[in-house]
Motif scaffolding. Structure first.
Motif, short mmCIF file in Angstrom:
data_model
loop_
_atom_site.label_atom_id
_atom_site.label_comp_id
_atom_site.label_asym_id
_atom_site.label_seq_id
_atom_site.Cartn_x
_atom_site.Cartn_y
_atom_site.Cartn_z
N GLU A 44 0.85 -1.18 0.00
CA GLU A 44 0.00 0.00 0.00
C GLU A 44 0.89 1.24 0.00
OE1 GLU A 44 -3.03 -0.25 3.03
OE2 GLU A 44 -3.73 -2.19 2.29
N PRO A 45 0.37 2.42 -0.39
CA PRO A 45 1.21 3.62 -0.42
C PRO A 45 1.99 3.81 0.89
CG PRO A 45 -0.87 4.10 -1.45
CD PRO A 45 -1.00 2.72 -0.83
N GLY A 46 3.29 4.10 0.75
CA GLY A 46 4.15 4.32 1.90
C GLY A 46 4.71 3.06 2.53
N ALA A 47 4.22 1.89 2.15
CA ALA A 47 4.68 0.64 2.75
C ALA A 47 6.00 0.19 2.11
CB ALA A 47 3.62 -0.44 2.60
N ARG A 48 6.80 -0.52 2.91
CA ARG A 48 8.11 -0.95 2.43
C ARG A 48 8.64 -2.08 3.29
NH1 ARG A 48 8.03 4.05 4.90
NH2 ARG A 48 9.41 4.35 6.67
N THR A 49 9.65 -2.78 2.76
CA THR A 49 10.35 -3.80 3.52
C THR A 49 11.31 -3.13 4.50
OG1 THR A 49 12.28 -3.96 2.08
CG2 THR A 49 10.37 -5.34 1.49
N ALA A 50 11.83 -3.92 5.42
CA ALA A 50 12.99 -3.51 6.21
C ALA A 50 14.23 -3.74 5.34
CB ALA A 50 13.07 -4.35 7.48
N TRP A 51 15.36 -3.25 5.77
CA TRP A 51 16.62 -3.59 5.12
C TRP A 51 16.78 -5.11 5.19
CZ3 TRP A 51 19.27 -0.24 2.31
CH2 TRP A 51 19.17 1.12 2.59
N HIS A 52 17.30 -5.71 4.14
CA HIS A 52 17.53 -7.14 4.15
C HIS A 52 18.51 -7.54 3.05
CE1 HIS A 52 14.19 -6.61 1.30
NE2 HIS A 52 14.49 -7.79 0.79
N THR A 53 18.96 -8.79 3.12
CA THR A 53 19.83 -9.38 2.10
C THR A 53 19.27 -10.75 1.73
OG1 THR A 53 21.28 -10.50 3.68
CG2 THR A 53 21.89 -8.23 3.05
N HIS A 95 12.68 -2.44 -0.58
CA HIS A 95 11.78 -2.09 -1.69
C HIS A 95 10.38 -1.89 -1.17
CE1 HIS A 95 11.45 -6.61 -1.86
NE2 HIS A 95 12.75 -6.51 -1.74
N GLY A 96 9.61 -1.09 -1.89
CA GLY A 96 8.24 -0.82 -1.48
C GLY A 96 7.56 0.14 -2.42
N ALA A 97 6.40 0.62 -1.99
CA ALA A 97 5.60 1.54 -2.78
C ALA A 97 6.10 2.97 -2.58
CB ALA A 97 4.13 1.45 -2.35
N THR A 98 5.71 3.85 -3.49
CA THR A 98 5.97 5.26 -3.28
C THR A 98 4.96 5.77 -2.24
OG1 THR A 98 4.50 5.94 -5.08
CG2 THR A 98 6.84 5.60 -5.63
N ALA A 99 5.12 7.01 -1.83
CA ALA A 99 4.26 7.57 -0.79
C ALA A 99 2.80 7.68 -1.23
CB ALA A 99 4.78 8.94 -0.36
N ASP A 100 2.56 7.79 -2.54
CA ASP A 100 1.19 8.03 -3.01
C ASP A 100 0.67 7.00 -4.01
OD1 ASP A 100 2.83 8.75 -5.11
OD2 ASP A 100 1.89 10.70 -5.44
N ARG A 101 1.41 5.92 -4.23
CA ARG A 101 0.99 4.89 -5.18
C ARG A 101 1.22 3.51 -4.59
NH1 ARG A 101 1.47 6.28 -10.77
NH2 ARG A 101 0.57 4.23 -11.13
N MET A 102 0.34 2.57 -4.91
CA MET A 102 0.56 1.17 -4.56
C MET A 102 1.57 0.59 -5.54
SD MET A 102 -3.28 -0.13 -3.62
CE MET A 102 -2.74 -1.72 -3.03
N MET A 103 2.16 -0.55 -5.16
CA MET A 103 3.05 -1.27 -6.04
C MET A 103 2.94 -2.75 -5.75
SD MET A 103 6.33 -2.85 -6.47
CE MET A 103 7.34 -2.34 -5.10
N CYS A 104 2.87 -3.55 -6.80
CA CYS A 104 2.82 -5.00 -6.66
C CYS A 104 3.95 -5.60 -7.48
CB CYS A 104 1.46 -5.52 -7.15
SG CYS A 104 1.29 -7.32 -7.08
N HIS A 105 4.72 -6.50 -6.86
CA HIS A 105 5.79 -7.16 -7.61
C HIS A 105 5.83 -8.64 -7.28
CE1 HIS A 105 8.35 -7.58 -4.08
NE2 HIS A 105 8.64 -6.29 -4.00
N LEU A 106 6.45 -9.40 -8.18
CA LEU A 106 6.84 -10.77 -7.89
C LEU A 106 8.20 -10.71 -7.24
CD1 LEU A 106 5.97 -12.72 -11.16
CD2 LEU A 106 4.71 -12.70 -9.01
N ALA A 107 8.40 -11.43 -6.17
CA ALA A 107 9.70 -11.55 -5.52
C ALA A 107 10.14 -13.00 -5.67
CB ALA A 107 9.60 -11.16 -4.05
#
Length: 133
Positions: A44-53, A95-107
């Motif tokens: 959802e907008p503003g959502a993101r992962t934590a740092w990771h490897t 990685h994540g969404a921008t502040a005002d847009r959703m984003m969906c990806h395959l990981a």
């Protein structure tokens, strides 16, 4: 051959590893000796992962929306539907969404000794808010 049906419910990702509302839909966790794991992840907008490897790297393929991907010490980069990102083994990123847009990806990633990721600290608002390159 095995067919995995698509009747599994979406699950809300853990706040231990994500900021904001992030939905995960499992695609495949192949049985050994295969190592591939894949998820559809919707931010959802503003959502993101934590740092990771990832021990063997990760591929992200953006299905819809507009997102960001960041490397440690660098400004984030904008990613859009149709873009594919390769993240090298051991590279600290988020990685994540921008502040005002959703984003969906395959990981897509592979497991090494049963692990696909090492989770680190949450991405700060300052790192998330840096002007993208």
């Amino acid at each position: 051959m095995e067919i995995f049906t698509s009747d599994k419910p979406s699950r809300l990702a853990s706040s231990d590893w994500f900021t904001g509302r992030v939905w995960q839909d499992p695609i495949i966790e192949a049985p050994a000796p295969a190592r591939v794991r894949a998820l559809r992840v919707t931010f959802e907008p503003g959502a993101r992962t934590a740092w990771h490897t990832h021990p063997l790297g990760q591929t992200l393929h953006v299905l819809s929306g507009v997102g960001l991907v960041g490397l440690r010490g660098a400004a984030p980069r904008v990613i859009r539907a149709g873009d594919t990102v390769w993240i090298a083994p051991g590279e600290e990123h988020w990685h994540g969404a921008t502040a005002d847009r959703m984003m969906c990806h395959l990981a897509i990633q592979e497991a090494l000794d049963g692990s696909v990721a090492e989770w680190l600290e949450h991405v700060s608002d300052a790192d998330y808010g840096r002007t993208p390159d």
